[in-house]
Design an enzyme around this catalytic site. Structure first.
Site, PDB file in Angstrom:
ATOM      1  N   VAL A 171       5.084  -0.421 -25.967  1.00 32.61           N
ATOM      2  CA  VAL A 171       4.739  -1.849 -26.051  1.00 32.61           C
ATOM      3  C   VAL A 171       5.957  -2.701 -25.739  1.00 32.61           C
ATOM      4  O   VAL A 171       7.070  -2.214 -25.702  1.00 32.61           O
ATOM      5  CB  VAL A 171       4.210  -2.219 -27.461  1.00 32.61           C
ATOM      6  N   LYS A 222       9.366   9.715 -23.655  1.00 34.94           N
ATOM      7  CA  LYS A 222       9.611   8.351 -24.138  1.00 34.94           C
ATOM      8  C   LYS A 222      11.110   8.013 -24.094  1.00 34.94           C
ATOM      9  O   LYS A 222      11.526   6.962 -23.601  1.00 34.94           O
ATOM     10  CB  LYS A 222       9.078   8.194 -25.560  1.00 34.94           C
ATOM     11  N   CYS A 276      14.565  -1.264 -27.807  1.00 31.98           N
ATOM     12  CA  CYS A 276      14.247   0.012 -27.140  1.00 31.98           C
ATOM     13  C   CYS A 276      15.408   0.527 -26.305  1.00 31.98           C
ATOM     14  O   CYS A 276      15.937   1.597 -26.557  1.00 31.98           O
ATOM     15  CB  CYS A 276      13.067  -0.181 -26.187  1.00 31.98           C
TER      16      CYS A 276
HETATM   17  N1  SAJ Z   1      17.643  -6.246 -18.374  1.00 27.83           N
HETATM   18  C1  SAJ Z   1      18.632  -6.373 -17.398  1.00 27.83           C
HETATM   19  N2  SAJ Z   1      18.332  -6.044 -16.103  1.00 27.83           N
HETATM   20  C2  SAJ Z   1      17.087  -5.588 -15.753  1.00 27.83           C
HETATM   21  C3  SAJ Z   1      16.096  -5.472 -16.771  1.00 27.83           C
HETATM   22  C4  SAJ Z   1      16.393  -5.802 -18.068  1.00 27.83           C
HETATM   23  O1  SAJ Z   1      19.763  -6.768 -17.687  1.00 27.83           O
HETATM   24  O2  SAJ Z   1      16.864  -5.323 -14.577  1.00 27.83           O
HETATM   25  C5  SAJ Z   1      17.980  -6.547 -19.762  1.00 27.83           C
HETATM   26  C6  SAJ Z   1      17.127  -7.636 -20.383  1.00 27.83           C
HETATM   27  O3  SAJ Z   1      17.736  -8.892 -20.216  1.00 27.83           O
HETATM   28  C7  SAJ Z   1      17.099  -7.212 -21.858  1.00 27.83           C
HETATM   29  C8  SAJ Z   1      17.180  -5.699 -21.805  1.00 27.83           C
HETATM   30  O4  SAJ Z   1      17.712  -5.378 -20.511  1.00 27.83           O
HETATM   31  O5  SAJ Z   1      18.246  -7.708 -22.533  1.00 27.83           O
HETATM   32  C9  SAJ Z   1      15.845  -4.988 -22.011  1.00 27.83           C
HETATM   33  O6  SAJ Z   1      14.924  -5.586 -21.129  1.00 27.83           O
HETATM   34  P1  SAJ Z   1      13.467  -4.859 -20.840  1.00 27.83           P
HETATM   35  O7  SAJ Z   1      12.855  -5.636 -19.734  1.00 27.83           O
HETATM   36  O8  SAJ Z   1      13.655  -3.420 -20.679  1.00 27.83           O
HETATM   37  O9  SAJ Z   1      12.618  -5.220 -22.148  1.00 27.83           O
HETATM   38  P2  SAJ Z   1      12.333  -4.323 -23.427  1.00 27.83           P
HETATM   39  O10 SAJ Z   1      13.587  -4.022 -24.180  1.00 27.83           O
HETATM   40  O11 SAJ Z   1      11.238  -5.001 -24.186  1.00 27.83           O
HETATM   41  O12 SAJ Z   1      11.804  -2.965 -22.813  1.00 27.83           O
HETATM   42  C10 SAJ Z   1      10.484  -2.544 -23.034  1.00 27.83           C
HETATM   43  C11 SAJ Z   1      10.517  -1.065 -22.903  1.00 27.83           C
HETATM   44  N3  SAJ Z   1       9.199  -0.594 -23.251  1.00 27.83           N
HETATM   45  C12 SAJ Z   1       9.096   0.394 -24.198  1.00 27.83           C
HETATM   46  O13 SAJ Z   1      10.051   0.900 -24.727  1.00 27.83           O
HETATM   47  C13 SAJ Z   1       7.737   0.813 -24.519  1.00 27.83           C
HETATM   48  C14 SAJ Z   1      10.851  -0.653 -21.494  1.00 27.83           C
HETATM   49  O14 SAJ Z   1      10.638   0.757 -21.360  1.00 27.83           O
HETATM   50  C15 SAJ Z   1       9.954  -1.323 -20.514  1.00 27.83           C
HETATM   51  O15 SAJ Z   1      10.390  -0.998 -19.199  1.00 27.83           O
HETATM   52  C16 SAJ Z   1      10.031  -2.827 -20.701  1.00 27.83           C
HETATM   53  O16 SAJ Z   1       9.633  -3.117 -22.054  1.00 27.83           O
HETATM   54  C17 SAJ Z   1       9.035  -3.474 -19.756  1.00 27.83           C
HETATM   55  O17 SAJ Z   1       9.502  -4.066 -18.784  1.00 27.83           O
HETATM   56  O18 SAJ Z   1       7.829  -3.338 -20.015  1.00 27.83           O
END
Ligand code: SAJ
Length: 458
Positions: A171, A222, A276
């Site tokens: 999620v 995961k 995560c």
């Molecule tokens: N971020 C970057 N560069 C990117 C992507 C993200 O710097 O290219 C940073 C964001 O600003 C943030 C962090 O990384 O600080 C995490 O970002 P995220 O987009 O991965 O968001 P999360 O932490 O909510 O990740 C969740 C994760 N889902 C689960 O663990 C079930 C991740 O696996 C998913 O890829 C992400 O959601 C999603 O995009 O759905």
């Protein structure tokens, strides 16, 4: 009860369910099964959350489309109720466990919440019930922690008294219900028959693939999928640092690299936060270290290195800020810095492991004064101005600041009036940590600026 009998109860939706841990995963899961007609008991240790949930009010912050109305519906119809009393679990056929699994400062998961749940659950576990861990756990945890703890606390052996599996959640805050419904899930059972039974259960709420497998594979998938994302982001961040040094613009480089087939360079930025991505690579590493007698058997180099690169990004922002202030004839020590964005993710109120937290700590160590603005995080939506009751906006907070540092790509910040900001700032310095603006825009506004991944063109 045999697995076959349990399957029949699941198919008829007579199986009595329980969800332990009514947080951002457990609560929507409980509501979704209840909406399908299951009798669902939620177990939650925080009494105030129990009371809120039983009153049909969601305790989860932030925008979660559909959750509030779904919770009100299932509680008002008596399909779902919350309790703090583990005795209430004694008539449950299926128990899902959704508690946090953080790592400590040495990146070791203590599993304190998970162990407490298992110790309390064992004595009341009904014979023949199915226990499913949905929390993200290191490879080997079901075999080496969950199974022995449950056998010890229940006094009986696996399969004699209970069945066991793990089905990691996928999620994301802001999309809880839609992700639970539409994202595929790996269904790890201690036996193939258990995995098949779990597929029957999840089919009631998941419209996407349900992939039955063993517990270790589910644990590996995961933690690997999030370690993968962390490494990808770290690569983009390292290229950003390279561009800063050799005269490039990472945003242009990334755009052109991604035109090459099979390239998907991620977004560089001010850091990687959340519940995560910063944690799950360490869970994967922990699983390996527990399994490999000698660390040299599996020398983990890439995953820890990626974590180090991503954790260094807030410090890179502080260095860019110090450099820009020098150009504007100002020292960082004693300067007043406005930090724009404290959540870890754009348009979210979630601040867990926020890169802004690391930046603020660093700036304070460098003797700067810090003010924070974030449109989603209640304590930073703007300080109440003593002279009037309107909340101090970005503009008002910028008035006495010597720099503005953009850390989160909140939609509101895309509309910033850069010219106005330049006139308000005491020292017109702007650091763009997310590549929201172009050098041309910032130059045109008359700002002394730095952009992550863009070399200085003074
Ligand atoms: N971020 C970057 N560069 C990117 C992507 C993200 O710097 O290219 C940073 C964001 O600003 C943030 C962090 O990384 O600080 C995490 O970002 P995220 O987009 O991965 O968001 P999360 O932490 O909510 O990740 C969740 C994760 N889902 C689960 O663990 C079930 C991740 O696996 C998913 O890829 C992400 O959601 C999603 O995009 O759905």
């Amino acid at each position: 009860m045999t697995l076959d009998q349990l399957r029949k109860k699941i198919e008829r939706k007579d199986a009595r369910l329980a969800v332990i841990g009514l947080g951002y995963v457990g609560l929507p899961v409980a509501c979704m099964f209840a909406e399908k007609g299951f009798d669902v008991l939620g177990i939650e240790i925080l009494p105030e959350r129990v009371a809120k949930i039983n009153a049909g009010v969601s305790p989860i912050e932030g925008e979660e489309p559909g959750l509030e109305s779904l919770l009100a519906k299932v509680t008002s119809r008596g399909l779902m109720r919350a309790s703090s009393d583990y005795q209430d679990l004694s008539d449950r056929d299926v128990i899902l466990i959704d508690v946090e699994t953080p790592v400590d400062e040495n990146n070791i998961p203590g599993y304190n919440a998970l162990r407490a749940v298992l110790r309390n659950l064992g004595p009341v576990l009904q014979v023949g019930s199915l226990v499913v861990v949905e929390s993200t756990i290191a490879p080997g945890t079901i075999h080496n922690v969950v199974k022995p703890l449950l056998e010890e606390s229940s006094g009986r052996k696996l399969y004699k008294r209970f069945y066991l599996g793990n089905c990691p959640e996928r999620v994301m805050p802001g999309k809880l219900l839609v992700n639970l419904r539409t994202m595929s899930r790996v269904v790890g059972g201690m036996t193939p028959e258990t995995a098949e039974t779990m597929v029957l259960l999840y089919r009631h709420i998941v419209q996407a693939d349900l992939d039955p497998t063993d517990s270790v594979t589910a644990e590996l998938v995961k933690t690997t999928e999030n370690a993968y994302r962390d490494v990808q982001i770290a690569f983009a961040n390292e290229v950003a640092l390279i561009c800063q040094a050799v005269g490039g613009d990472v945003w242009k480089v990334r755009q052109l690299v991604n035109k090459s087939p099979f390239r998907q360079m991620h977004l560089p930025g001010a850091g990687v936060g959340g519940h995560c991505i910063p944690k799950d690579p360490w869970l994967l590493a922990y699983g390996v270290r527990q399994a490999a007698a000698d660390e040299q058997e599996v020398p983990l180099r890439l995953i820890p290195a990626a974590r180090a690169v991503n954790d260094s990004m807030p410090h890179n922002i502080a260095n860019l800020l110090q450099d820009a202030l020098h150009s504007a004839g100002r020292e960082l020590a004693g300067a007043r810095i406005l930090v724009l964005g404290y959540a870890y993710l754009e348009d979210s109120d979630d601040t867990r492991n926020s890169p802004s937290e690391a930046l603020v700590e660093r700036l304070k160590k460098m003797k700067a004064e810090v003010v924070i603005h974030d449109p989603y995080v209640s304590e930073y939506q703007g300080e109440d101005d003593k002279r009037s009751d309107d909340r101090r906006s970005v503009e008002q907070l910028a008035r006495n600041a010597d720099a503005a540092v953009l850390m989160v790509a909140h939609s509101q910040y895309k509309k910033l009036d850069l010219n106005g900001l330049k006139n308000l700032l005491r020292t017109p310095v702007f650091i763009d940590g997310r590549g929201l603006f172009s050098a041309a825009q910032l130059k045109q506004a008359g700002l002394t600026y730095r952009i992550i991944g863009v070399s200085v063109q003074e």
